[in-house]
Design a protein around this motif. Sequence first.
Motif, mmCIF file in Angstrom:
data_model
loop_
_atom_site.group_PDB
_atom_site.id
_atom_site.type_symbol
_atom_site.label_atom_id
_atom_site.label_comp_id
_atom_site.label_asym_id
_atom_site.label_seq_id
_atom_site.Cartn_x
_atom_site.Cartn_y
_atom_site.Cartn_z
ATOM 1 N N LEU A 3 -55.211 8.021 -1.976
ATOM 2 C CA LEU A 3 -53.792 8.028 -2.319
ATOM 3 C C LEU A 3 -53.587 8.516 -3.741
ATOM 4 C CD1 LEU A 3 -52.234 4.743 -0.899
ATOM 5 C CD2 LEU A 3 -51.635 7.073 -0.284
ATOM 6 N N LYS A 4 -54.435 8.076 -4.601
ATOM 7 C CA LYS A 4 -54.309 8.466 -6.003
ATOM 8 C C LYS A 4 -54.462 9.969 -6.165
ATOM 9 C CE LYS A 4 -56.201 7.513 -10.596
ATOM 10 N NZ LYS A 4 -57.206 6.739 -11.374
ATOM 11 N N ARG A 5 -55.399 10.560 -5.429
ATOM 12 C CA ARG A 5 -55.613 12.003 -5.545
ATOM 13 C C ARG A 5 -54.422 12.790 -4.994
ATOM 14 N NH1 ARG A 5 -60.870 10.244 -4.323
ATOM 15 N NH2 ARG A 5 -60.642 10.700 -2.092
ATOM 16 N N TYR A 6 -53.870 12.320 -3.899
ATOM 17 C CA TYR A 6 -52.672 12.986 -3.362
ATOM 18 C C TYR A 6 -51.509 12.862 -4.346
ATOM 19 C CZ TYR A 6 -54.375 14.172 1.297
ATOM 20 O OH TYR A 6 -55.046 14.755 2.348
ATOM 21 N N ALA A 7 -51.311 11.675 -4.878
ATOM 22 C CA ALA A 7 -50.205 11.460 -5.813
ATOM 23 C C ALA A 7 -50.386 12.310 -7.067
ATOM 24 C CB ALA A 7 -50.121 9.979 -6.183
ATOM 25 N N GLU A 8 -51.605 12.372 -7.566
ATOM 26 C CA GLU A 8 -51.860 13.163 -8.778
ATOM 27 C C GLU A 8 -51.563 14.640 -8.537
ATOM 28 O OE1 GLU A 8 -55.333 13.558 -12.165
ATOM 29 O OE2 GLU A 8 -55.874 12.892 -10.148
ATOM 30 N N SER A 9 -51.958 15.138 -7.380
ATOM 31 C CA SER A 9 -51.704 16.532 -7.055
ATOM 32 C C SER A 9 -50.209 16.808 -6.951
ATOM 33 C CB SER A 9 -52.405 16.886 -5.737
ATOM 34 O OG SER A 9 -52.329 18.261 -5.466
ATOM 35 N N LEU A 10 -49.479 15.894 -6.353
ATOM 36 C CA LEU A 10 -48.027 16.063 -6.213
ATOM 37 C C LEU A 10 -47.313 15.982 -7.558
ATOM 38 C CD1 LEU A 10 -47.517 13.923 -2.995
ATOM 39 C CD2 LEU A 10 -47.071 16.371 -3.182
ATOM 40 N N MET A 11 -47.725 15.037 -8.396
ATOM 41 C CA MET A 11 -47.038 14.852 -9.669
ATOM 42 C C MET A 11 -47.319 15.988 -10.663
ATOM 43 S SD MET A 11 -45.105 12.104 -9.650
ATOM 44 C CE MET A 11 -44.622 12.787 -8.059
ATOM 45 N N THR A 12 -48.520 16.499 -10.639
ATOM 46 C CA THR A 12 -48.897 17.504 -11.643
ATOM 47 C C THR A 12 -48.615 18.933 -11.201
ATOM 48 O OG1 THR A 12 -51.181 17.569 -10.801
ATOM 49 C CG2 THR A 12 -50.699 16.022 -12.595
ATOM 50 N N ARG A 24 -53.879 -4.824 -4.698
ATOM 51 C CA ARG A 24 -54.781 -4.158 -5.638
ATOM 52 C C ARG A 24 -54.468 -2.661 -5.718
ATOM 53 N NH1 ARG A 24 -60.991 -5.449 -4.840
ATOM 54 N NH2 ARG A 24 -60.078 -7.513 -5.210
ATOM 55 N N MET A 25 -54.194 -2.055 -4.585
ATOM 56 C CA MET A 25 -53.833 -0.644 -4.573
ATOM 57 C C MET A 25 -52.547 -0.401 -5.347
ATOM 58 S SD MET A 25 -52.656 1.705 -1.340
ATOM 59 C CE MET A 25 -54.152 1.419 -0.402
ATOM 60 N N LYS A 26 -51.560 -1.248 -5.120
ATOM 61 C CA LYS A 26 -50.273 -1.092 -5.804
ATOM 62 C C LYS A 26 -50.454 -1.176 -7.316
ATOM 63 C CE LYS A 26 -45.581 -3.052 -5.807
ATOM 64 N NZ LYS A 26 -45.464 -3.474 -7.215
ATOM 65 N N GLU A 27 -51.207 -2.153 -7.790
ATOM 66 C CA GLU A 27 -51.416 -2.313 -9.229
ATOM 67 C C GLU A 27 -52.168 -1.130 -9.821
ATOM 68 O OE1 GLU A 27 -53.403 -6.030 -9.428
ATOM 69 O OE2 GLU A 27 -51.577 -7.239 -9.132
ATOM 70 N N ALA A 28 -53.148 -0.619 -9.094
ATOM 71 C CA ALA A 28 -53.926 0.518 -9.597
ATOM 72 C C ALA A 28 -53.057 1.769 -9.715
ATOM 73 C CB ALA A 28 -55.115 0.779 -8.669
ATOM 74 N N LEU A 29 -52.200 1.986 -8.732
ATOM 75 C CA LEU A 29 -51.334 3.164 -8.769
ATOM 76 C C LEU A 29 -50.268 3.035 -9.855
ATOM 77 C CD1 LEU A 29 -50.873 3.792 -4.940
ATOM 78 C CD2 LEU A 29 -52.260 5.127 -6.527
#
Length: 374
Positions: A217-226, A241-246
Amino acid sequence: MKKILLITAMYTGHGHKSISDALVEQFREFPGLEVRVIDGFELLGAYGPRMSKLYGVTTRYASGLWKLSYELSDGDNLFFKTGITGLSSFSLGRFRRLMEEEQPDLIVSVHSLFNGSILRLLRQLGLETPLAVVQADIVNIHKSWCEPGACRTICPTQEAYECSLRHGMPPEKLVKIGFPTRRQFTDWARSHPRPEYDGKRPLRCLMMSGGEGSGNLKRYAESLMTQTDVSLTIICGRNRRMKEALEEAFLPAYQDRMRILGFVTEMQKEMADKDLLIARGSPNSLMEGVVMNLPLIVTGALPGQEQDNPQLIANHNLGVVCEGPEKIPQQIDILLQDHCRQYREIAAAQREYRDLDNAKKIAEYLVGLMETNT
């Protein structure tokens, strides 16, 4: 008074519960009909529900192990038959008491694990109560969904129907109706036609975590945001835990374009104001998106039971398949090229494909089946 015993699973990804909830909503419309819903794992005793909760951990962190167990059990082999016998042995006493208490006119199962065991238990108890099966997968139908001893098996798609035939199911025992979706989605879709997206503003995207770990999820989000100008809402479910990390990774820099939510009860409202759904191949999430006329980008699938779901979406032009986080900006560009031509074609194909009455039709069929067998 007619009675239906509906057997579901509460903790195996929540997809089975969504289906049983959709059916119960429709059964309530029938006067003189009583429905009892149970978690089939409760028939195994106190450890049954605990065992079912391992599904999420296994599929998220040990998908290879899940694939192996799926493939080993998908056939007429010793592993498969031993599992049915074992479940039946553990469940006999509890099942007998349940049948004595409820005396249902029809048993409906929405989880494949219980079908063979239920039929075996009915034979052991000398009961002739019919069993109907409602499949919860849309392409890759496991052998355990296909029990010729069931009076009917309801398939959600043509692909599921054909797979069931390949498993040796008699055609007269199969009926294709559609995938049942809860009324919170179908009622909203009826009363809120989706405005056509014209490309004049950035896309509003919704990303669902499903069984994926936060790393993906983090990699998808990073690609979309950048690399794009989209706004993004991520639904993490109960994975705190996922929510806090993101939140830690993205909100300091992108809080004006990103929302990160936990468990959401009114998912239809989150889908209603979005333009694009990004999700893995979970049948419930995908079909809810189609019902809400929300074009899809499918990011992958659980090995085994979901492996061909992305291809179904592509084959029916209900969305597109993305091969990795680095590909998603390009995929969005393609959707929006030529005045959003592909995006609009997908939205039109979804409106043609969806049926907002699937759950109602299944409930009507099951009630009619119950009356035929009495």
